[in-house]
Design an enzyme around this catalytic site. Structure first.
Site, mmCIF file in Angstrom:
data_model
loop_
_atom_site.group_PDB
_atom_site.id
_atom_site.type_symbol
_atom_site.label_atom_id
_atom_site.label_comp_id
_atom_site.label_asym_id
_atom_site.label_seq_id
_atom_site.Cartn_x
_atom_site.Cartn_y
_atom_site.Cartn_z
ATOM 1 N N ALA A 12 4.017 -17.326 -1.772
ATOM 2 C CA ALA A 12 4.358 -18.218 -0.664
ATOM 3 C C ALA A 12 5.846 -18.338 -0.383
ATOM 4 O O ALA A 12 6.242 -18.614 0.752
ATOM 5 C CB ALA A 12 3.788 -19.615 -0.939
ATOM 6 N N SER A 13 6.693 -18.129 -1.384
ATOM 7 C CA SER A 13 8.125 -18.332 -1.171
ATOM 8 C C SER A 13 8.837 -17.111 -0.613
ATOM 9 O O SER A 13 9.999 -17.188 -0.211
ATOM 10 C CB SER A 13 8.805 -18.736 -2.487
ATOM 11 O OG SER A 13 8.837 -17.641 -3.395
ATOM 12 N N ASN A 127 1.155 -1.297 7.376
ATOM 13 C CA ASN A 127 1.742 -2.108 8.439
ATOM 14 C C ASN A 127 0.606 -2.728 9.253
ATOM 15 O O ASN A 127 -0.360 -2.057 9.587
ATOM 16 C CB ASN A 127 2.629 -1.250 9.342
ATOM 17 C CG ASN A 127 3.526 -2.075 10.228
ATOM 18 O OD1 ASN A 127 3.063 -2.831 11.073
ATOM 19 N ND2 ASN A 127 4.836 -1.932 10.050
ATOM 20 N N MET A 128 0.753 -4.006 9.563
ATOM 21 C CA MET A 128 -0.311 -4.745 10.234
ATOM 22 C C MET A 128 -0.110 -4.887 11.743
ATOM 23 O O MET A 128 -0.919 -5.522 12.405
ATOM 24 C CB MET A 128 -0.411 -6.158 9.632
ATOM 25 C CG MET A 128 -0.737 -6.196 8.163
ATOM 26 S SD MET A 128 -2.481 -5.843 7.862
ATOM 27 C CE MET A 128 -2.515 -5.801 6.058
ATOM 28 N N HIS A 158 15.012 -0.615 6.753
ATOM 29 C CA HIS A 158 14.585 -1.959 6.364
ATOM 30 C C HIS A 158 15.754 -2.730 5.761
ATOM 31 O O HIS A 158 16.811 -2.169 5.482
ATOM 32 C CB HIS A 158 13.439 -1.898 5.345
ATOM 33 C CG HIS A 158 12.121 -1.542 5.938
ATOM 34 N ND1 HIS A 158 11.705 -0.238 6.103
ATOM 35 C CD2 HIS A 158 11.120 -2.312 6.443
ATOM 36 C CE1 HIS A 158 10.499 -0.226 6.661
ATOM 37 N NE2 HIS A 158 10.124 -1.471 6.878
ATOM 38 N N LYS A 162 14.485 -4.696 0.239
ATOM 39 C CA LYS A 162 13.227 -3.949 0.077
ATOM 40 C C LYS A 162 13.335 -3.049 -1.153
ATOM 41 O O LYS A 162 14.340 -2.344 -1.330
ATOM 42 C CB LYS A 162 12.918 -3.124 1.325
ATOM 43 C CG LYS A 162 11.564 -2.436 1.273
ATOM 44 C CD LYS A 162 11.159 -1.892 2.638
ATOM 45 C CE LYS A 162 9.823 -1.158 2.574
ATOM 46 N NZ LYS A 162 8.723 -2.039 2.131
ATOM 47 N N THR A 169 4.816 1.952 5.777
ATOM 48 C CA THR A 169 4.620 2.406 7.157
ATOM 49 C C THR A 169 5.039 3.856 7.312
ATOM 50 O O THR A 169 4.358 4.650 7.982
ATOM 51 C CB THR A 169 5.418 1.520 8.120
ATOM 52 O OG1 THR A 169 5.014 0.165 7.948
ATOM 53 C CG2 THR A 169 5.186 1.931 9.566
#
Length: 272
Positions: A12-13, A127-128, A158, A162, A169
């Site tokens: 979540a962070s 990749n969404m 990026h 990363k 992707t």
């Protein structure tokens, strides 16, 4: 509201964790029922909204994946390979949808995720975003239309935090190019150049990675031959495109039979 699919967000962070939490919280089609962080994290026990510097959501950050996943309809997971494999096993036990945006997965990791797919509905993609998945299809078609006189290079950029390269992707795009050519990507990929490497091997698919600043994600697929270049490009300027795609995948997966799917399935772009 309680009849809406319940979503758990992992990590979540992190950059994507925060964005996923915001997108799910704001959605009228799903509800946030849990958020996870690693044991010992400063957010554990806090309301996730307040931890992110906003209004309370009523959802407390937890370090107990089993308890969280047991009441989830879907898990949104952009974490690390070891964590993703664990979540896949839990998703299989809970018979819920596991949306995986994690990259850098090994063959062993993928084998374990595949096994989990016998019981869980898994949507995994490097990749969404809709745009990137359209680019994947275009890359495959262009690669199929052009012969080996055209060198193929996948160039990705990026942010400087990363940790894996090439990006997930970029590998999706390289695989699409290899599929278009009808060749093995593993046997035809150039993934690192340094020093006196010699001339480029005809037919190989090259990868170049750039890391810097806060670049969200940029991907070019270049087809280069004597006298001309064709460049297919996608630029993401906001991580929300990935978060919205992940939520779309989680909702699409509700009621689907167990198995592994990708965003081409979700978006109806899969070729028969």
């Amino acid at each position: 509201m309680t009849d809406l699919p319940g979503i758990v967000v992992t990590g979540a962070s992190g950059r994507m964790g925060r964005m996923l939490t915001e997108i799910v919280t704001a959605s009228e089609r799903a509800r946030l029922v849990g958020v996870l962080e690693r044991p010992g994290h400063a957010w554990i026990g806090q309301d996730v909204g307040e931890a992110m510097g906003g209004a309370p959501t009523g959802v407390i950050v937890s370090d107990d994946p089993l308890e969280q996943v047991s009441r989830a309809h879907a898990i949104l997971d952009f974490t690390a390979p070891s964590a993703t494999v664990e979540f896949a096993s839990l998703a299989a036990q809970a018979r819920c949808v596991h949306v995986i945006g994690t990259t850098g997965l090994s063959e062993e990791d993928l084998s374990k995720i595949n096994a989990a797919g016998r019981h869980a509905t898994i949507v995994r993609a490097g990749n969404m975003s809709l745009g990137v998945n359209l680019l994947v299809q275009m890359t495959k078609k262009v690669a199929a239309a052009l012969d080996e006189d055209y060198d193929i290079e996948v160039i990705e950029a990026h942010h400087n935090q990363k940790v894996d390269a090439p990006s997930g992707t970029a590998l999706m795009l390289g695989q699409a190019a290899a599929d278009g050519r009808g060749v093995s990507l593993e046997q035809n990929a150039d993934r690192g150049r340094d020093g006196i490497t010699g001339a480029r091997t005809r037919g190989h698919i090259g990868f170049s990675a750039i890391r810097g600043g806060d670049i969200v994600g940029e991907h070019d697929v270049m087809f280069a031959t004597a006298g001309e270049r064709i460049v297919l490009r996608h630029i993401a300027s906001d991580r929300a495109v990935f978060a919205r795609g992940a939520l779309k995948a989680a909702l699409w997966g509700q009621g689907r039979k167990p198995g592994e799917y990708d965003m081409l399935d979700v978006l109806g772009l899969k070729e028969n």
